[in-house]
Write a protein that holds these residues in place. Structure first.
Motif, mmCIF file in Angstrom:
data_model
loop_
_atom_site.group_PDB
_atom_site.id
_atom_site.type_symbol
_atom_site.label_atom_id
_atom_site.label_comp_id
_atom_site.label_asym_id
_atom_site.label_seq_id
_atom_site.Cartn_x
_atom_site.Cartn_y
_atom_site.Cartn_z
ATOM 1 N N THR A 194 0.841 -1.197 0.000
ATOM 2 C CA THR A 194 0.000 0.000 0.000
ATOM 3 C C THR A 194 0.877 1.248 0.000
ATOM 4 O OG1 THR A 194 -1.815 -1.119 1.144
ATOM 5 C CG2 THR A 194 -1.764 1.282 1.281
ATOM 6 N N GLU A 195 1.947 1.219 0.788
ATOM 7 C CA GLU A 195 2.873 2.349 0.806
ATOM 8 C C GLU A 195 3.595 2.485 -0.533
ATOM 9 O OE1 GLU A 195 6.316 4.258 3.695
ATOM 10 O OE2 GLU A 195 5.827 2.123 3.872
ATOM 11 N N LEU A 196 3.966 1.352 -1.123
ATOM 12 C CA LEU A 196 4.693 1.379 -2.390
ATOM 13 C C LEU A 196 3.823 1.899 -3.536
ATOM 14 C CD1 LEU A 196 7.256 0.617 -4.020
ATOM 15 C CD2 LEU A 196 6.259 -1.664 -4.302
ATOM 16 N N PHE A 197 2.595 1.399 -3.641
ATOM 17 C CA PHE A 197 1.746 1.720 -4.792
ATOM 18 C C PHE A 197 0.856 2.945 -4.577
ATOM 19 C CE2 PHE A 197 2.093 -3.055 -5.590
ATOM 20 C CZ PHE A 197 3.103 -2.894 -6.521
ATOM 21 N N ASP A 198 0.416 3.167 -3.320
ATOM 22 C CA ASP A 198 -0.513 4.267 -3.055
ATOM 23 C C ASP A 198 0.136 5.437 -2.328
ATOM 24 O OD1 ASP A 198 -2.830 3.010 -4.201
ATOM 25 O OD2 ASP A 198 -2.884 1.677 -2.463
ATOM 26 N N GLY A 199 1.398 5.267 -1.927
ATOM 27 C CA GLY A 199 2.132 6.384 -1.342
ATOM 28 C C GLY A 199 1.699 6.767 0.057
ATOM 29 N N ILE A 200 1.135 5.827 0.810
ATOM 30 C CA ILE A 200 0.699 6.136 2.162
ATOM 31 C C ILE A 200 0.917 4.922 3.055
ATOM 32 C CG2 ILE A 200 -1.683 5.506 1.573
ATOM 33 C CD1 ILE A 200 -0.711 8.156 4.178
ATOM 34 N N ARG A 201 1.462 5.144 4.244
ATOM 35 C CA ARG A 201 1.664 4.072 5.222
ATOM 36 C C ARG A 201 0.458 4.033 6.153
ATOM 37 N NH1 ARG A 201 4.815 -0.525 5.700
ATOM 38 N NH2 ARG A 201 4.646 -1.254 7.865
ATOM 39 N N ILE A 202 -0.252 2.926 6.175
ATOM 40 C CA ILE A 202 -1.458 2.801 6.989
ATOM 41 C C ILE A 202 -1.256 1.693 8.018
ATOM 42 C CG2 ILE A 202 -3.911 2.195 6.957
ATOM 43 C CD1 ILE A 202 -4.123 3.469 4.245
ATOM 44 N N GLY A 212 -10.467 3.115 -6.660
ATOM 45 C CA GLY A 212 -10.526 4.475 -6.129
ATOM 46 C C GLY A 212 -9.795 5.399 -7.079
ATOM 47 N N GLY A 213 -8.744 6.019 -6.591
ATOM 48 C CA GLY A 213 -7.900 6.836 -7.468
ATOM 49 C C GLY A 213 -8.633 8.012 -8.087
ATOM 50 N N THR A 240 -10.869 -1.113 -0.943
ATOM 51 C CA THR A 240 -10.760 0.015 -1.873
ATOM 52 C C THR A 240 -9.510 0.812 -1.509
ATOM 53 O OG1 THR A 240 -12.003 1.872 -2.857
ATOM 54 C CG2 THR A 240 -12.140 1.609 -0.470
ATOM 55 N N PRO A 241 -8.783 1.339 -2.485
ATOM 56 C CA PRO A 241 -7.519 2.018 -2.165
ATOM 57 C C PRO A 241 -7.723 3.353 -1.452
ATOM 58 C CG PRO A 241 -8.010 2.169 -4.517
ATOM 59 C CD PRO A 241 -9.013 1.237 -3.930
ATOM 60 N N PRO A 242 -6.823 3.699 -0.538
ATOM 61 C CA PRO A 242 -6.890 4.997 0.133
ATOM 62 C C PRO A 242 -6.272 6.083 -0.732
ATOM 63 C CG PRO A 242 -4.987 3.789 0.909
ATOM 64 C CD PRO A 242 -5.692 2.888 -0.073
ATOM 65 N N ASP A 243 -6.560 7.342 -0.384
ATOM 66 C CA ASP A 243 -5.893 8.455 -1.064
ATOM 67 C C ASP A 243 -4.550 8.743 -0.383
ATOM 68 O OD1 ASP A 243 -6.409 9.917 1.268
ATOM 69 O OD2 ASP A 243 -8.114 10.991 0.404
ATOM 70 N N ILE A 263 -15.050 -2.803 5.801
ATOM 71 C CA ILE A 263 -14.400 -2.021 4.746
ATOM 72 C C ILE A 263 -12.920 -1.880 5.084
ATOM 73 C CG2 ILE A 263 -14.449 0.122 3.411
ATOM 74 C CD1 ILE A 263 -17.256 0.641 4.668
ATOM 75 N N PHE A 264 -12.062 -2.062 4.071
ATOM 76 C CA PHE A 264 -10.617 -1.956 4.286
ATOM 77 C C PHE A 264 -9.989 -1.003 3.275
ATOM 78 C CE2 PHE A 264 -11.922 -6.000 6.033
ATOM 79 C CZ PHE A 264 -11.260 -6.026 7.253
ATOM 80 N N LYS A 265 -8.964 -0.290 3.762
ATOM 81 C CA LYS A 265 -8.243 0.667 2.918
ATOM 82 C C LYS A 265 -7.107 -0.048 2.188
ATOM 83 C CE LYS A 265 -8.978 4.245 6.445
ATOM 84 N NZ LYS A 265 -8.293 5.208 7.349
ATOM 85 N N ILE A 266 -7.464 -0.855 1.231
ATOM 86 C CA ILE A 266 -6.474 -1.640 0.491
ATOM 87 C C ILE A 266 -6.862 -1.642 -0.976
ATOM 88 C CG2 ILE A 266 -5.210 -3.815 0.382
ATOM 89 C CD1 ILE A 266 -6.492 -4.587 3.054
ATOM 90 N N GLY A 267 -5.885 -1.398 -1.845
ATOM 91 C CA GLY A 267 -6.157 -1.388 -3.283
ATOM 92 C C GLY A 267 -5.291 -2.384 -4.028
ATOM 93 N N GLY A 268 -5.555 -2.501 -5.317
ATOM 94 C CA GLY A 268 -4.707 -3.233 -6.241
ATOM 95 C C GLY A 268 -4.519 -4.710 -5.931
ATOM 96 N N ILE A 269 -3.358 -5.211 -6.340
ATOM 97 C CA ILE A 269 -3.030 -6.628 -6.173
ATOM 98 C C ILE A 269 -3.091 -7.031 -4.710
ATOM 99 C CG2 ILE A 269 -1.208 -8.353 -6.463
ATOM 100 C CD1 ILE A 269 -0.158 -6.615 -8.818
ATOM 101 N N GLN A 270 -2.631 -6.150 -3.820
ATOM 102 C CA GLN A 270 -2.591 -6.513 -2.399
ATOM 103 C C GLN A 270 -3.998 -6.692 -1.823
ATOM 104 O OE1 GLN A 270 -1.372 -3.740 -3.771
ATOM 105 N NE2 GLN A 270 -1.692 -1.909 -2.526
#
Length: 427
Positions: free
Chosen positions: A49-57, A127-128, A155-158, A179-186
């Motif tokens: 999530t940090e790598l692809f969405d630029g945020i550490r959750i 998202g995005g 769904t991915p976070p901003d 509901i989880f703040k997770i997008g993409g392959i992960q």
């Protein structure tokens, strides 16, 4: 858009080619991420999530407070629009419920089938740049109507670690359980294997980019079902001189703005109309906020002139579009003749965006030619059918000898014995 005039049948494969990568291009990346999630769970999900969405959750799950706050962020007008769409989608999908099918195949032999809900389903919502909260309506509503016990949404976070409030509002409204703040392959990996936070599910639904599509396909290797291989959006319009060029252009652009890898195609028997639509696309494109995205999709798109409606229909069924719009004085010809399409829109006043949002049909549809063998999402997508049978003494006497003969012919003596013992006891 590239204009193609009366292409020969031998050229169709080339001109109808989708702008997609092959599974092999993406598979290695997906497998690497899946392997890490299997072993490391939440920490691997957070890493990507940090790598692809630029945020550490740290906490991947959306809290009740976040959901409550999101409702306050939505205008009353948008809430009303979402509720209207919800009502229509519920009406259409509720009508798809069927009763138990019971048949007495032979006197004393009763067979029936009943539908049962899939207990745990996962929904993926992109998202995005385009948070597709409408997809929640299309997936969570039939899941709830089917009786699914757990409805998990990823769904991915901003960049601030938040989820679009419209996504949270729609999820709460439609009965999503977590509901989880997770997008993409992960996200697909988390729902496939389960983590400390995310439940493992039995079937995954939802659209996504090519990476998500491949991840869903690879999830099936781990006993997780998917709705279909739904990748980048696509639209094909057949239009003749009875259509409105501005409407046709707007429909083409409505799909082009989904993403740079989307594809839109117009097929027509009128060269005049093709030229008018081409001009309209140029004019309308300049006014779109997502012009840069739509322009790239238009580069992958086609305006195809054919000699007859018969040739047009043959080409359309060969392509198998996700969305198919018919604007023709011969609309019945295309309605009756279309075999391969995800969803069909008929007439000048039936834009594809109606199906995307509020008419009531489902917009989660097969792309990339998969409409040749897949249906779009419907109520049955969230259910499975179990068959039952009950045989009386009279029934086993009637069909038993046939079973014995067939089992013996296949060399399966234990199968025969299971019947013979019963028949012997019955005299």
């Amino acid at each position: 858009m590239k204009k193609i005039i009366n292409p020969s049948r031998s050229d169709w494969n080339e001109i109808l080619k989708r702008p997609t990568q092959t599974v092999a291009d993406i598979e290695q990346t997906v497998n690497q991420i899946f392997d890490e999630i299997k072993v490391k769970g939440d920490s691997a999900v957070s890493k990507y999530t940090e790598l692809f969405d630029g945020i550490r959750i740290e906490d991947l799950k959306v809290s009740e407070n976040e959901v409550a706050y999101a409702e306050k962020e939505i205008s009353e007008e948008l809430k009303s629009a979402i509720k209207l769409a919800k009502t229509n989608i519920e009406k259409f999908h509720s009508a798809q419920k069927t009763d138990r099918v019971l048949v007495q195949t032979t006197k004393g032999v009763s067979c029936w089938q009943e539908k049962k809900p899939i207990q745990k389903v996962g929904l993926y919502i992109p998202g995005g740049t385009a948070p597709l909260f409408s997809s929640i309506l299309m997936l969570a509503i039939p899941a709830r109507l089917a009786g699914c016990e757990e409805i998990v949404l990823c769904t991915p976070p901003d960049k601030e670690g938040n989820v679009n409030p419209a996504i949270l509002y729609a999820a709460e409204l439609c009965g999503v359980t977590q509901i989880f703040k997770i997008g993409g392959i992960q996200a697909i990996g988390a729902m496939t294997f389960g983590t400390e936070s995310v439940p493992q599910v039995y079937k995954i639904f939802g659209p996504g980019n090519q990476f998500v599509t491949v991840a869903k396909q690879l999830a099936t290797k781990y006993q997780v079902a998917i709705d279909m291989p739904a990748g980048p959006s696509e639209l094909l319009v057949f239009a003749d001189d009875t259509s409105n060029p501005a409407y046709v252009a707007s429909d083409l652009l409505s799909q082009a703005e989904h993403g740079a890898d989307s594809q839109v195609i117009m097929v027509s028997t009128s060269e005049k109309l093709i030229n008018l639509v081409s001009d309209e696309i140029g004019s309308q494109l300049d006014r779109l906020p997502r012009k840069a995205i739509a322009e790239k999709a238009v580069e992958n798109s086609r305006l195809i002139l054919v000699k007859s409606k018969e040739k047009a229909l043959e080409l359309i069924n060969e392509y198998g579009p996700e969305h198919f719009i018919i604007c023709s004085e011969n609309e019945d010809y295309f309605i009756n003749g279309v075999i391969n399409a995800g969803s069909v829109f008929i007439g000048n006043y039936t834009p594809e965006s109606a199906g995307d949002y509020a008419s009531g049909t489902n917009h989660t549809l097969p792309t990339n030619g998969y409409s040749k063998q897949y249906s779009g999402v419907n109520l049955d997508s969230f259910m499975k059918t179990i068959t039952f049978q009950k045989i009386t003494e009279e029934g086993i006497k009637k069909i038993g000898p046939s079973i014995e003969l067939m089992a013996e012919a296949e060399g399966l003596q234990a199968h025969k014995n299971a019947v013979s013992l019963r028949l012997k006891d019955l005299g």
